[in-house]
Design an enzyme around this catalytic site. Structure first.
Site, mmCIF file in Angstrom:
data_model
loop_
_atom_site.group_PDB
_atom_site.id
_atom_site.type_symbol
_atom_site.label_atom_id
_atom_site.label_comp_id
_atom_site.label_asym_id
_atom_site.label_seq_id
_atom_site.Cartn_x
_atom_site.Cartn_y
_atom_site.Cartn_z
ATOM 1 N N LYS A 186 40.719 35.506 43.074
ATOM 2 C CA LYS A 186 39.557 36.154 42.429
ATOM 3 C C LYS A 186 40.002 37.445 41.733
ATOM 4 C CE LYS A 186 38.392 38.741 46.596
ATOM 5 N NZ LYS A 186 37.633 38.736 47.866
ATOM 6 N N ARG A 199 26.022 40.144 54.562
ATOM 7 C CA ARG A 199 26.093 40.099 53.099
ATOM 8 C C ARG A 199 25.439 38.818 52.598
ATOM 9 N NH1 ARG A 199 31.848 40.831 50.378
ATOM 10 N NH2 ARG A 199 32.200 38.641 50.916
ATOM 11 N N TYR A 219 41.405 69.935 31.914
ATOM 12 C CA TYR A 219 39.956 70.115 31.855
ATOM 13 C C TYR A 219 39.449 70.898 33.061
ATOM 14 C CZ TYR A 219 39.761 66.706 28.065
ATOM 15 O OH TYR A 219 39.921 66.053 26.878
ATOM 16 N N MET A 261 40.637 60.996 29.384
ATOM 17 C CA MET A 261 40.284 59.590 29.217
ATOM 18 C C MET A 261 41.549 58.732 29.118
ATOM 19 S SD MET A 261 37.576 58.122 26.451
ATOM 20 C CE MET A 261 36.200 59.132 26.961
HETATM 21 C C1 LIG Z 1 38.487 38.368 48.935
HETATM 22 C C2 LIG Z 1 38.124 37.431 50.003
HETATM 23 C C3 LIG Z 1 39.111 36.900 50.845
HETATM 24 C C4 LIG Z 1 40.554 37.330 50.806
HETATM 25 O O1 LIG Z 1 40.695 38.515 51.541
HETATM 26 P P1 LIG Z 1 42.106 39.280 51.646
HETATM 27 O O2 LIG Z 1 41.840 40.383 52.585
HETATM 28 O O3 LIG Z 1 42.418 39.773 50.277
HETATM 29 O O4 LIG Z 1 43.102 38.312 52.134
HETATM 30 C C5 LIG Z 1 38.713 35.955 51.767
HETATM 31 N N1 LIG Z 1 37.424 35.579 51.888
HETATM 32 C C6 LIG Z 1 36.444 36.091 51.104
HETATM 33 C C7 LIG Z 1 35.040 35.641 51.287
HETATM 34 C C8 LIG Z 1 36.762 37.035 50.144
HETATM 35 O O5 LIG Z 1 35.794 37.550 49.376
#
Ligand SMILES: *Cc1c(COP(=O)(O)O)cnc(C)c1O
Length: 381
Positions: free
Chosen positions: A37, A136, A263, A311
């Site tokens: 992801k 969640r 800044y 920036m």
């Molecule tokens: C991102 C994610 C993982 C992977 O987790 P890591 O700690 O990066 O290994 C596994 N399950 C879900 C639902 C996730 O969102």
């Protein structure tokens, strides 16, 4: 070829090494789902997936449709699991990508059923339980409706349940042990209510930390992201960080003692010094909270970031590196020679997890792949 002075360097060999190491550590008992992801945590699906495929891994985890689409275009024919609850429209749009959807509760099951109806075929799903207390997107066992939800899911021809899942809120061994135990019990009960033969459904809750720290959390499948990229708080010392964030010094100037820097006049020179400007700023994903707190490497030497960040540039004090000059490589994350800016360094300075920064770096800066393993990717069956 990009002329940008800043780039993220992805060490493909490190990803291959980490994948190997994790598989060796986990053994063959649990299936491995490689999590790609957020464009493989900023490392690039196009870089990571061929390595995953060459290793024969046939399950990946994504969150968005474009990620699944890219995986299919790269020739990945294995299983794709979405690791979050999706909107009905997203599920409908993903019809041809053949994604196993994450069902985030009894209500959400309705949306998935509606999407399956409009697609005209059943959808393979993983049912999320709130056994770990993440609150969640899992169905809570204490919800008086949960049994009715499960019976309805079992009776829906639109849904084909392939797995039961949960997700941990904390990287803490005791928390994982307790959560995994609760999940095992609740998943078994859910399996009975779903009318599935015992052991048929794939039960999974472990991430990198859990899988590497608490063997009892592994169950039928582990979902491994962070460890692939060499960034986990689990004790796995031989993992190799796979990303460097690199830029170069554009100019150096001497300034007198008492000068304020950048800044808001946030920095200050207590003695006469030499300041280098590095073309990389908050618009490139370097968090502004690192200004005045983090450091970089120049000629293998740690040099502090002394301004509050602009920036597209930041200022580094190189007074103690007399050989530093324009054009020199600056490493903001990763190794330079024997020195290193680690995830822990970024976390200490920013007060947030390193992934919050490097997932952005990978998507905002040109990517260069180094140390590519020689083996050719083979499409999974
Ligand atoms: C991102 C994610 C993982 C992977 O987790 P890591 O700690 O990066 O290994 C596994 N399950 C879900 C639902 C996730 O969102």
């Amino acid at each position: 070829m990009s002329t940008s002075p800043a780039r993220v360097e992805i060490d493909a060999g490190a990803i291959a090494h980490n994948l190997d190491l994790v598989r060796g550590e986990l053994g063959p008992a649990s299936r491995l789902c490689a999590v790609v992801k957020a464009d493989a945590y900023g490392h690039g699906i196009s870089v990571t997936l061929p390595i995953v495929m060459a290793a024969g891994v046939d399950v990946i985890g994504i969150t968005s449709n474009p990620e699944a689409d890219e995986a299919r275009r790269l020739g990945f024919a294995g299983r794709i699991i979405r690791l979050r609850a999706a909107l009905r429209e997203e599920i409908e749009d993903a019809g041809r990508l053949d994604i196993e959807e994450w069902v985030g509760g009894g209500d959400h099951a309705h949306a998935v059923i509606a999407a399956a109806r409009s697609l005209g075929r059943p959808l393979r799903i993983h049912l999320s339980l709130n056994s770990t207390g993440l609150c969640r997107d899992g169905m809570d066992w204490g919800d008086p409706q949960s049994e009715a939800h499960l019976r309805r899911i079992a009776a829906s021809p639109e849904l084909s349940v392939v797995g039961i899942c949960s997700h941990f809120p904390c990287e803490d061994a005791d928390d994982v042990i307790t959560g995994a135990r609760t999940f095992r019990d609740q998943a078994g009960a859910a399996e009975r209510l779903l009318g599935a033969p015992r052991g048929l459904l794939e039960k999974h809750c472990a991430t990198s930390y859990a899988a590497l720290s608490v063997p009892g959390s592994r169950m039928d499948m582990v979902r491994i992201g962070a460890a692939l990229y060499g960034d986990t708080s689990a004790a796995a010392p031989r993992l190799r960080p796979a990303m460097r964030l690199v830029s170069r010094i554009a100019a150096i100037n001497p300034y007198p003692a008492g000068s304020t820097i950048g800044y808001d006049r946030a920095g200050r020179l207590d003695r006469a010094g030499r300041l280098a400007v590095v073309p990389l700023g908050y618009a490139d994903g370097y968090p502004r909270t690192l200004g005045g707190r983090a450091g970089v490497l120049v000629r293998g030497v740690f040099a502090p970031v002394v301004d509050r960040l602009a920036m597209n540039s930041l200022i580094v004090d190189v007074t103690h590196v007399p050989t530093a000059g324009a054009g020199d490589e600056v490493v903001l994350y990763g190794r330079q020679g024997s020195a290193q800016i680690s995830s822990a360094d970024i976390e200490r300075a920013s007060g947030t997890i390193a992934a919050a920064a490097y997932t952005a770096w990978g998507r905002l800066n040109p990517r260069v792949v180094v140390n590519v393993p020689v083996s050719e990717p083979t499409p999974t069956p």
